[in-house]
Design a protein around this motif. Structure first.
Motif, PDB file in Angstrom:
ATOM      1  N   ASP A 135      10.597   0.965  -2.856  1.00 55.24           N
ATOM      2  CA  ASP A 135      10.047   1.165  -4.191  1.00 55.24           C
ATOM      3  C   ASP A 135       8.707   1.884  -4.064  1.00 55.24           C
ATOM      4  O   ASP A 135       7.878   1.532  -3.208  1.00 55.24           O
ATOM      5  N   HIS A 186       5.276   2.625  -5.804  1.00 50.72           N
ATOM      6  CA  HIS A 186       4.437   2.040  -6.847  1.00 50.72           C
ATOM      7  C   HIS A 186       3.250   2.958  -7.151  1.00 50.72           C
ATOM      8  O   HIS A 186       2.425   3.244  -6.275  1.00 50.72           O
ATOM      9  N   ARG A 237      10.406  10.060  -9.567  1.00 43.48           N
ATOM     10  CA  ARG A 237      10.850   8.686  -9.774  1.00 43.48           C
ATOM     11  C   ARG A 237       9.900   7.712  -9.085  1.00 43.48           C
ATOM     12  O   ARG A 237       9.523   7.900  -7.924  1.00 43.48           O
ATOM     13  N   HIS A 238       9.509   6.664  -9.806  1.00 43.69           N
ATOM     14  CA  HIS A 238       8.569   5.707  -9.251  1.00 43.69           C
ATOM     15  C   HIS A 238       8.654   4.396 -10.020  1.00 43.69           C
ATOM     16  O   HIS A 238       9.330   4.303 -11.050  1.00 43.69           O
ATOM     17  N   CYS A 239       7.953   3.391  -9.499  1.00 41.42           N
ATOM     18  CA  CYS A 239       7.844   2.094 -10.175  1.00 41.42           C
ATOM     19  C   CYS A 239       6.452   2.010 -10.791  1.00 41.42           C
ATOM     20  O   CYS A 239       5.460   1.856 -10.066  1.00 41.42           O
ATOM     21  N   ILE A 254       3.144   0.622 -12.336  1.00 36.37           N
ATOM     22  CA  ILE A 254       2.453  -0.663 -12.252  1.00 36.37           C
ATOM     23  C   ILE A 254       1.122  -0.554 -12.979  1.00 36.37           C
ATOM     24  O   ILE A 254       0.634   0.542 -13.262  1.00 36.37           O
ATOM     25  N   ASP A 290      -0.402  -6.847 -12.377  1.00 31.68           N
ATOM     26  CA  ASP A 290       0.950  -6.979 -11.837  1.00 31.68           C
ATOM     27  C   ASP A 290       0.902  -7.597 -10.442  1.00 31.68           C
ATOM     28  O   ASP A 290      -0.066  -7.430  -9.691  1.00 31.68           O
ATOM     29  N   ILE A 306       3.360  -7.901  -6.945  1.00 31.69           N
ATOM     30  CA  ILE A 306       4.563  -7.406  -6.253  1.00 31.69           C
ATOM     31  C   ILE A 306       4.725  -8.216  -4.977  1.00 31.69           C
ATOM     32  O   ILE A 306       3.754  -8.414  -4.226  1.00 31.69           O
TER      33      ILE A 306
END
Length: 444
Positions: free
Chosen positions: A74, A76, A86-88, A90, A94, A96
């Protein structure tokens, strides 16, 4: 047992980090040449599950997208960053988790508006925080890289962010910055500090020991120039750069090298300044691998200019190619190995030489000469030789016609920049001597 492994890139003054519990791992602020992280994870036998960016970097091309793609991790990134990959996303607060590793996201604007830090919180282990370009060892990140219209706002945000870290994290918290080891992203350089804690920084770091106004005034007064290539890094990083192609570049023969020099391309000799001075292909420029090669070449070269690399060995060319890929200068136009006689070829120009000298030699000169100090303006203001002309190295290519006529003696602080300047002047047809010595005279 949590292990934090720093992966340094001394040439750029940065560190990336791999953090693992022995089975899974995450990486903070990876450099573009991600093969180093992949080999490290393979040696440790761990699976990279997460990649974290503290900010959109200004001093190097990130390896985040490439590392995430290679590992399936992933990726971030701050939700407020307008990235094109494409990314997550945050944001502040948060949490993780991966295996026994737990990271808490802390908004720490100042170096950039969307800067994040990551607090590592694992039961039974001393806490740690990855501070990127926020709280550094004895300093903080620069607040001026996004333009002068934002500098005042960012320097005050940087102050507040550092105090947030000191307020919310225990004194024993280990501090792991990305910048501050020679990077121009740092507002000042620490004195050989290799590790620190929140408690230590609270006692020694100006951002935590001075009032806001005093801190801001002192930091802004001490800022100096930063490399020109920084202007291109944010756009590359927001677009999501691929892993670099580090396959060997096209090999150039003597005739091709002559053609590239005639066309005004940069043909760069990677050998040491002493080797270059002893003999070099006329018209070539000396950026030795034994100094700040990528920073200075990236600073001076007009962006997009084809560059050809001349190295004593294929390994030297490969090292230079890797260094340049880290700042977005991809795929050298060509390369050649060997020495000046090989590069000149049959019927080519004979190798040229360039005199080296010391400050003692300079003081003994009784004929009129131009003393050209190529240190940055802040260095010049601190101390300089009487009668010397100051044109910082990064300004020299555009100001060659401002160098007074006559024999020129170039100098800097240690000799590296003086040699680069001497090669630029020699390529322009000037009579030049490079001072290969430590400034001020008598200190080295």
């Amino acid at each position: 047992m949590i292990e934090i492994i720093a992966v340094g890139t001394p040439s750029l003054g940065d560190r990336s980090y791999l953090v693992t519990d022995g089975e899974v791992a995450f990486v903070v602020d990876p450099q573009r040449d991600v093969d180093r992280m992949l080999r490290l994870a393979e040696r440790r036998g761990v699976d990279i599950r997460g990649v974290f960016e503290t900010h959109v970097h200004n001093d190097y091309v990130t390896g985040g997208p490439a590392l995430a793609a290679a590992t399936g991790a992933d990726y971030h990134v701050n939700a407020a960053d307008p990235v094109a990959f494409r990314h997550c996303p945050i944001q502040d607060g948060d949490v993780i988790e991966a295996g026994d590793v737990r990271l808490r996201v802390l908004a720490t604007p100042g170096h950039t508006f969307t800067h994040l830090s990551y607090a590592l919180e694992v039961p039974g282990r001393t806490p740690a925080v990855f501070t990127g370009g926020s709280l550094l060892y004895g300093s903080t990140g620069r607040p001026d890289l996004l333009g002068p219209e934002h500098t005042d706002t960012l320097v005050r945000a940087q102050y507040a962010s550092a105090h947030r870290l000191a307020r919310e994290l225990p004194p024993e918290t280990e501090v792991y910055p990305t910048h501050g080891f020679g990077s121009f992203c740092s507002s000042a350089q620490s004195e050989e500090v290799t590790e620190s804690t929140i408690g230590r920084e609270s006692k020694t770091n100006p951002v935590l020991t001075r009032g806001e106004e005093e801190y801001a005034e002192a930091l802004l007064a001490g800022l100096d120039a930063y490399p020109a290539y920084y202007a291109h890094m944010a756009a590359l990083n927001l677009a999501g750069p691929d892993a670099p192609d580090l396959s060997p570049p096209h090999r150039a023969g003597a005739a091709e090298l002559r053609r590239r020099l005639r066309n005004g391309e940069w043909v760069v000799d990677l050998r040491s300044r002493t080797a270059f001075a002893a003999g070099h292909l006329p018209g070539t420029l000396n950026f030795g691998l034994d100094g700040g090669f990528a920073v200075h070449l990236g600073w001076l070269i007009p962006w997009g200019t084809p560059v050809t690399l001349l190295g004593a060995t294929p390994e030297d060319v490969a090292e230079a190619q890797r260094e340049l890929a880290r700042i977005g200068v991809d795929r050298p136009a060509a390369a050649a190995t060997g020495g000046p006689a090989d590069w000149a070829g049959d019927g080519g120009e004979k190798p040229a030489s360039l005199p080296l000298a010391t400050f003692a030699d300079l003081s003994a000169v009784r004929r009129p000469v131009v003393v050209l100090d190529v240190r940055r303006h802040a260095e010049w203001r601190e101390s300089h030789l009487p009668g010397a002309v100051n044109i910082p190295l990064h300004e020299l290519p555009a100001r060659l016609d401002e160098v007074p006529p006559g024999e020129v003696w170039t100098h800097c602080a240690t000799g590296y920049r003086a040699a680069v300047a001497a090669s630029l002047l020699a390529a322009a047809g000037r009579d030049v001597v490079a001072v290969d010595d430590t400034f001020p005279p008598g200190t080295g």
